[in-house]
Design a protein around this motif. Sequence first.
Motif, mmCIF file in Angstrom:
data_model
loop_
_atom_site.group_PDB
_atom_site.id
_atom_site.type_symbol
_atom_site.label_atom_id
_atom_site.label_comp_id
_atom_site.label_asym_id
_atom_site.label_seq_id
_atom_site.Cartn_x
_atom_site.Cartn_y
_atom_site.Cartn_z
ATOM 1 N N ARG A 313 4.055 -19.920 -0.440
ATOM 2 C CA ARG A 313 3.064 -18.849 -0.307
ATOM 3 C C ARG A 313 2.941 -18.079 -1.615
ATOM 4 O O ARG A 313 3.761 -18.211 -2.527
ATOM 5 N N SER A 314 1.929 -17.252 -1.655
ATOM 6 C CA SER A 314 1.679 -16.423 -2.830
ATOM 7 C C SER A 314 2.457 -15.122 -2.715
ATOM 8 O O SER A 314 3.438 -15.033 -1.981
ATOM 9 N N GLY A 315 1.975 -14.106 -3.394
ATOM 10 C CA GLY A 315 2.588 -12.787 -3.271
ATOM 11 C C GLY A 315 2.044 -11.991 -2.113
ATOM 12 O O GLY A 315 2.440 -10.838 -1.912
ATOM 13 N N THR A 316 1.129 -12.593 -1.362
ATOM 14 C CA THR A 316 0.431 -11.891 -0.283
ATOM 15 C C THR A 316 0.865 -12.405 1.083
ATOM 16 O O THR A 316 0.951 -13.620 1.292
ATOM 17 N N LEU A 317 1.101 -11.488 1.992
ATOM 18 C CA LEU A 317 1.354 -11.834 3.385
ATOM 19 C C LEU A 317 0.094 -11.585 4.205
ATOM 20 O O LEU A 317 -0.530 -10.522 4.082
ATOM 21 N N ILE A 318 -0.289 -12.557 5.009
ATOM 22 C CA ILE A 318 -1.390 -12.393 5.954
ATOM 23 C C ILE A 318 -0.763 -12.167 7.324
ATOM 24 O O ILE A 318 0.018 -13.001 7.798
#
Length: 370
Positions: A313-318
């Motif tokens: 994953r990136s630095g973003t949580l969905i």
Amino acid sequence: MIANRFVDQQGIYLLSHSVGLPLKSSLAGAYNAFWQPWLGADEQIWNHWLEQIERFRDQLGLLLNSDSCNFCPQTTISSAVNKIIFSLSARSDKNIILMSEEDFPSVAYALQQACRLDYQVRYIPAGLDLNDMSIWDEYLTDDVALVLITQVQSNNGVQLPVDAITEIAAHRSIRSIVDIAQAIGILPIDIQTGSADFIVGSCVKWLSGGPGAAFLWVSPDIIEQCHPQNVGWFSHEDPFEFDIHNFRYAKDALRFWGGTPSVYPFCVASSSLEFVNSFGVAVLREHNVQLCQQIIDNLDQDELMSPVIADQRSGTLIVHFGKKHQQITNSLRGEGIQFDSRSKGIRLSPHIYNTEDQISTLVQHIENSR
């Protein structure tokens, strides 16, 4: 404290995937780099400004491990993609442009203009696992001329195996564009480890560099095969030659530049790039992973829409809270938590200016709102 080097937050700011908070020093830095030469009112104004463009390119080269001459400043990623399309020679046996339905629409809109050159756009359906290399093996067919690979997808926070995908594309003589907008500044990137032909990105998100400072990287292996149509005097090998009868493409990526350039956004972004380079992306990523894990540990199992594994994953949580989603998100906004929403849920992006105490406050508000 690192957070004190950035402007003060209004509440708890978790929007670095959209607009990174600026450094407090950015305003003074931009004044010295842009306004001071202009206020000097002498014939050296452009020389001073062009030095700032070179500073921007140098910092990108340092961050991404490539020679600065391979970078060209751009106003937006979409305009860079449009320039790429119209710089390449079309082949009748390879007329497909491939992208995913999870790619960012603005880039897709730019690629769709290739239909004017008799290309057709083919989409990898949303919902397929793009970390499964068999998907790419299936869709990177012989008729594909160009593929868009988004390193981090903004809708779901998924990180794609860019190096492996570009390697397949190169082996099959398929040109590749890699969009690193959601990755640069939070994921370590080494251009030398991949086989991309073009890379596009911007500085507005994790780099905290503001809008208007985008860029295009062109592989030195293909630069001589690129003949941009959208050109101007700064696309010229010698912009100050001023021979109207003798246009020659710049030898490097600046052939993609164009007419009289914008300067101010790159002065702002250069300061942020210098900060990131001095601090190190690996350190920023480690901090981000720690704060993300703090959030994940306090979510119910079915609330995280992003991959659980950090490397995927990136630095973003969905995050989506199911039947209580609207109730909880309304409560968070009321408590001054700054985030945004997409179809799959809210997006939360802890950065170096966020603290463990802030994340503890966030998860407590979530728990209190259930």
